[in-house]
Motif scaffolding. Structure first.
Motif, PDB file in Angstrom:
ATOM      1  N   UNK A 127       0.829  -1.203   0.000  1.00 51.61           N
ATOM      2  CA  UNK A 127       0.000   0.000   0.000  1.00 51.61           C
ATOM      3  C   UNK A 127       0.866   1.256   0.000  1.00 51.61           C
ATOM      4  N   UNK A 128       1.921   1.256   0.803  1.00 53.09           N
ATOM      5  CA  UNK A 128       2.819   2.414   0.838  1.00 53.09           C
ATOM      6  C   UNK A 128       3.542   2.589  -0.498  1.00 53.09           C
ATOM      7  N   UNK A 129       4.003   1.485  -1.057  1.00 51.12           N
ATOM      8  CA  UNK A 129       4.712   1.539  -2.336  1.00 51.12           C
ATOM      9  C   UNK A 129       3.786   2.026  -3.444  1.00 51.12           C
ATOM     10  N   UNK A 130       2.559   1.543  -3.447  1.00 49.08           N
ATOM     11  CA  UNK A 130       1.592   1.979  -4.453  1.00 49.08           C
ATOM     12  C   UNK A 130       1.344   3.474  -4.342  1.00 49.08           C
ATOM     13  N   UNK A 131       1.238   3.963  -3.122  1.00 45.30           N
ATOM     14  CA  UNK A 131       1.015   5.400  -2.917  1.00 45.30           C
ATOM     15  C   UNK A 131       2.219   6.214  -3.387  1.00 45.30           C
ATOM     16  N   UNK A 132       3.413   5.764  -3.056  1.00 46.18           N
ATOM     17  CA  UNK A 132       4.637   6.451  -3.492  1.00 46.18           C
ATOM     18  C   UNK A 132       4.700   6.508  -5.016  1.00 46.18           C
ATOM     19  N   UNK A 133       4.294   5.420  -5.666  1.00 47.00           N
ATOM     20  CA  UNK A 133       4.364   5.311  -7.129  1.00 47.00           C
ATOM     21  C   UNK A 133       3.134   5.903  -7.818  1.00 47.00           C
ATOM     22  N   UNK A 134       2.159   6.320  -7.028  1.00 44.80           N
ATOM     23  CA  UNK A 134       0.928   6.909  -7.569  1.00 44.80           C
ATOM     24  C   UNK A 134       0.186   5.934  -8.484  1.00 44.80           C
ATOM     25  N   UNK A 135       0.124   4.681  -8.046  1.00 46.37           N
ATOM     26  CA  UNK A 135      -0.665   3.655  -8.735  1.00 46.37           C
ATOM     27  C   UNK A 135      -1.560   2.988  -7.699  1.00 46.37           C
ATOM     28  N   UNK A 136      -2.540   2.264  -8.166  1.00 42.29           N
ATOM     29  CA  UNK A 136      -3.432   1.561  -7.258  1.00 42.29           C
ATOM     30  C   UNK A 136      -2.757   0.379  -6.587  1.00 42.29           C
ATOM     31  N   UNK A 137      -3.232   0.046  -5.395  1.00 42.64           N
ATOM     32  CA  UNK A 137      -2.694  -1.094  -4.663  1.00 42.64           C
ATOM     33  C   UNK A 137      -2.906  -2.388  -5.460  1.00 42.64           C
ATOM     34  N   UNK A 138      -4.046  -2.498  -6.117  1.00 41.75           N
ATOM     35  CA  UNK A 138      -4.314  -3.695  -6.925  1.00 41.75           C
ATOM     36  C   UNK A 138      -3.286  -3.829  -8.053  1.00 41.75           C
ATOM     37  N   UNK A 139      -3.000  -2.719  -8.758  1.00 39.99           N
ATOM     38  CA  UNK A 139      -2.008  -2.760  -9.827  1.00 39.99           C
ATOM     39  C   UNK A 139      -0.664  -3.203  -9.271  1.00 39.99           C
ATOM     40  N   UNK A 140      -0.278  -2.632  -8.137  1.00 40.79           N
ATOM     41  CA  UNK A 140       1.017  -2.957  -7.552  1.00 40.79           C
ATOM     42  C   UNK A 140       1.079  -4.438  -7.195  1.00 40.79           C
ATOM     43  N   UNK A 141       0.029  -4.948  -6.600  1.00 37.87           N
ATOM     44  CA  UNK A 141      -0.034  -6.362  -6.237  1.00 37.87           C
ATOM     45  C   UNK A 141       0.045  -7.247  -7.477  1.00 37.87           C
TER      46      UNK A 141
END
Length: 70
Positions: free
Chosen positions: A25-39
């Motif tokens: 969740x933190x990484x997704x926020x830093x990257x400005x992408x959704x948590x689902x995309x990051x996962x």
């Protein structure tokens, strides 16, 4: 490291995230992408958006290079 699949890229990103000691969740926020995309990226979803995957790698401090085979 030679990347041969989305799964290998995802594993590299996951490893880097663990090195940084941050959650998805933190990484997704830093990257400005959704948590689902990051996962999905970390889990190697084959239909991931390539431009977003490159952007996430960059934001996570991973440089990717391409070179011609000899």
């Amino acid at each position: 490291m030679k990347i041969n699949s989305v799964l290998e890229l995802g594993n590299l990103i996951k490893q880097r995230r663990h090195e940084l000691n941050i959650t998805q969740a933190d990484a997704a926020e830093i990257c400005n992408v959704g948590k689902r995309f990051f996962s999905e990226l970390e889990n190697g979803k084959e239909t991931i958006q390539f431009d977003k995957a490159l952007y996430v790698a960059k934001m996570m401090g991973i440089d990717l290079f391409a070179e011609n085979r000899k």
